[in-house]
Scaffold this active site. Structure first.
Site, mmCIF file in Angstrom:
data_model
loop_
_atom_site.group_PDB
_atom_site.id
_atom_site.type_symbol
_atom_site.label_atom_id
_atom_site.label_comp_id
_atom_site.label_asym_id
_atom_site.label_seq_id
_atom_site.Cartn_x
_atom_site.Cartn_y
_atom_site.Cartn_z
ATOM 1 N N ASP A 67 0.839 -1.191 0.000
ATOM 2 C CA ASP A 67 0.000 0.000 0.000
ATOM 3 C C ASP A 67 0.876 1.244 0.000
ATOM 4 O O ASP A 67 1.486 1.565 1.021
ATOM 5 C CB ASP A 67 -0.906 -0.007 1.243
ATOM 6 C CG ASP A 67 -1.787 1.213 1.289
ATOM 7 O OD1 ASP A 67 -2.758 1.271 0.505
ATOM 8 O OD2 ASP A 67 -1.495 2.145 2.073
ATOM 9 N N HIS A 73 -6.872 9.683 -2.165
ATOM 10 C CA HIS A 73 -6.313 9.610 -0.800
ATOM 11 C C HIS A 73 -7.237 10.265 0.236
ATOM 12 O O HIS A 73 -7.489 9.712 1.303
ATOM 13 C CB HIS A 73 -4.923 10.261 -0.779
ATOM 14 C CG HIS A 73 -4.033 9.786 0.322
ATOM 15 N ND1 HIS A 73 -2.681 9.694 0.191
ATOM 16 C CD2 HIS A 73 -4.311 9.363 1.584
ATOM 17 C CE1 HIS A 73 -2.163 9.246 1.337
ATOM 18 N NE2 HIS A 73 -3.135 9.048 2.191
HETATM 19 P P1 NAD Z 1 0.307 0.418 11.805
HETATM 20 O O1 NAD Z 1 -0.983 0.309 12.555
HETATM 21 O O2 NAD Z 1 0.594 -0.554 10.739
HETATM 22 O O3 NAD Z 1 1.474 0.434 12.909
HETATM 23 C C1 NAD Z 1 2.807 0.566 12.562
HETATM 24 C C2 NAD Z 1 3.645 0.589 13.830
HETATM 25 O O4 NAD Z 1 3.467 -0.652 14.551
HETATM 26 C C3 NAD Z 1 5.132 0.691 13.540
HETATM 27 O O5 NAD Z 1 5.732 1.392 14.617
HETATM 28 C C4 NAD Z 1 5.582 -0.751 13.539
HETATM 29 O O6 NAD Z 1 6.951 -0.899 13.845
HETATM 30 C C5 NAD Z 1 4.715 -1.337 14.623
HETATM 31 N N1 NAD Z 1 4.446 -2.772 14.415
HETATM 32 C C6 NAD Z 1 4.112 -3.365 13.252
HETATM 33 N N2 NAD Z 1 3.939 -4.679 13.426
HETATM 34 C C7 NAD Z 1 4.185 -4.930 14.741
HETATM 35 C C8 NAD Z 1 4.180 -6.101 15.533
HETATM 36 N N3 NAD Z 1 3.870 -7.296 15.017
HETATM 37 N N4 NAD Z 1 4.465 -5.990 16.847
HETATM 38 C C9 NAD Z 1 4.776 -4.796 17.391
HETATM 39 N N5 NAD Z 1 4.800 -3.644 16.688
HETATM 40 C C10 NAD Z 1 4.508 -3.710 15.377
HETATM 41 O O7 NAD Z 1 0.412 1.929 11.268
HETATM 42 P P2 NAD Z 1 0.326 2.733 9.925
HETATM 43 O O8 NAD Z 1 1.611 2.687 9.206
HETATM 44 O O9 NAD Z 1 -0.229 4.066 10.304
HETATM 45 O O10 NAD Z 1 -0.816 2.020 9.069
HETATM 46 C C11 NAD Z 1 -0.547 0.967 8.172
HETATM 47 C C12 NAD Z 1 -0.562 1.457 6.722
HETATM 48 O O11 NAD Z 1 -1.847 1.995 6.389
HETATM 49 C C13 NAD Z 1 0.383 2.620 6.412
HETATM 50 O O12 NAD Z 1 1.722 2.223 6.374
HETATM 51 C C14 NAD Z 1 -0.190 3.118 5.105
HETATM 52 O O13 NAD Z 1 0.201 2.272 4.040
HETATM 53 C C15 NAD Z 1 -1.685 2.988 5.385
HETATM 54 N N6 NAD Z 1 -2.277 4.268 5.864
HETATM 55 C C16 NAD Z 1 -3.143 4.915 5.031
HETATM 56 C C17 NAD Z 1 -3.668 6.146 5.411
HETATM 57 C C18 NAD Z 1 -4.643 6.854 4.502
HETATM 58 O O14 NAD Z 1 -4.899 8.055 4.707
HETATM 59 N N7 NAD Z 1 -5.219 6.174 3.530
HETATM 60 C C19 NAD Z 1 -3.333 6.720 6.644
HETATM 61 C C20 NAD Z 1 -2.466 6.018 7.493
HETATM 62 C C21 NAD Z 1 -1.945 4.793 7.097
#
Ligand code: NAD
Length: 306
Positions: free
Chosen positions: A31, A98
């Protein structure tokens, strides 16, 4: 595909390796977005994996997103082509709007990605472009063969319903923030009733926003550390992250957790290998606080006063 990998905040120094390692670990869906500023590096990871024979292009499902400054009908295709070039592919499997907010165009030669502010600092300039105009241009991307499917992100019920009134090609997916503190039950019900796949982002809750030093995120109990989630992690011999991701996928949602650490990548991908019982699903359903972290509040405050 229920589990993919997010790329927001993947460091440009490591993103290519992160994507390559994720493909090696079994991830097939990524993504991305113009706004993440790392599409070129993510594309380098994809290209290396294809060159090394780990996967073929058609094994992968690559998602990207249209940024707000490119909502006008004549700006959508050029930026999509640029993003395809960054990813080093000739089509996206899915391309999303977005946010349903149009901002004044910033030429990529001035700043790319352009972000929220016209001057790169504080000046919000809304553009006179409707979501309908943007959606028609998104449909044009499908017609031109540049993208296989189109969808929306950060739409609430009204915007989604409105889109369905004029869409020649319906949104295939809706991507929204969703975790136990923000369960979006009505929106999910509505989207599913319309046959639209819902992808949860930031499924691990505050963690991603604590990284941004956000007070709202720091002020609540972390979900990966919450006694209810930890007790379930013990019960099922899984990590708290896996409990959170399984709760979403059992609700019929797709998830796109982001990780750079190999053990987190592996855990997240394996999150569908077990089943939460109904009592545990119901217990998490009670944790809803209606708490949204991804609020570009400064921008919305300005918009509220228009
Ligand atoms: P997320 O909920 O995926 O959390 C990421 C955090 O959790 C990082 O610090 C990572 O190191 C940690 N983490 C991941 N797996 C783990 C595990 N198994 N154990 C412990 N910690 C762990 O956060 P995100 O990045 O905000 O959301 C995921 C994805 O969603 C983004 O990367 C992006 O691609 C998408 N997103 C889209 C929008 C939008 O406006 N459409 C907004 C935010 C995020």
């Amino acid at each position: 595909m229920r589990v993919g990998m997010g790329t927001w905040k993947l460091d440009t120094a490591t993103a290519a390796d992160d994507i390559y390692n994720a493909i090696k670990a079994g991830y097939r869906l990524f993504d991305g977005a113009c706004d993440y500023g790392n599409e070129k590096e993510c594309g380098d990871g994809v290209a290396r994996a294809i060159n090394d024979g780990l996967v073929r292009r058609d094994d992968l499902f690559i998602v990207s997103k249209l940024w707000q400054t490119f909502h006008a009908r004549d700006k959508v295709e050029p930026v999509c082509r640029r993003q395809l070039a960054d990813w080093q592919v000739d089509y996206f499997d899915l391309f999303l709007v977005h946010f349903p907010v149009s901002l004044e165009y910033v030429d990529p030669s001035v700043r790319y990605p352009p972000g929220w502010f016209y001057d790169g600092e504080a000046d919000i300039r809304v553009a006179n472009v409707t979501n309908q105009e943007t959606w028609a241009a998104m449909e044009g991307l499908v017609d031109a063969g540049l993208v296989r499917a189109i969808g929306v992100s950060n739409y609430q019920a009204q915007t989604l319903y409105d889109t369905l009134r004029y869409a020649r090609i319906r949104p295939a997916t809706l991507q929204v923030e969703l975790h136990p503190y923000l369960q979006q039950k009505e929106l999910v019900r509505l989207a599913h009733a319309e046959g639209i796949v819902v992808t949860a982002y930031s499924s691990l809750g505050p963690a991603s926003f604590v990284e941004l030093d956000m007070d709202r995120a720091k002020s609540v109990t972390p979900l990966m550390g919450h006694p209810v989630i930890n007790a379930m992690a013990d019960k099922y011999a899984k990590s708290p992250a896996q409990i959170l991701l399984r709760w979403s996928t059992q609700r019929g949602l797709a998830v796109i957790p982001r990780a750079s650490e190999p053990e987190f990548m592996a855990q997240n991908l394996a999150c569908t290998s077990f089943q939460l019982d109904q009592a545990d699903m119901d217990r998490i359903a009670k944790m809803d606080l209606g708490l949204k972290f991804n609020q570009p509040t400064n921008v919305l405050l300005v918009l509220e006063h228009l």
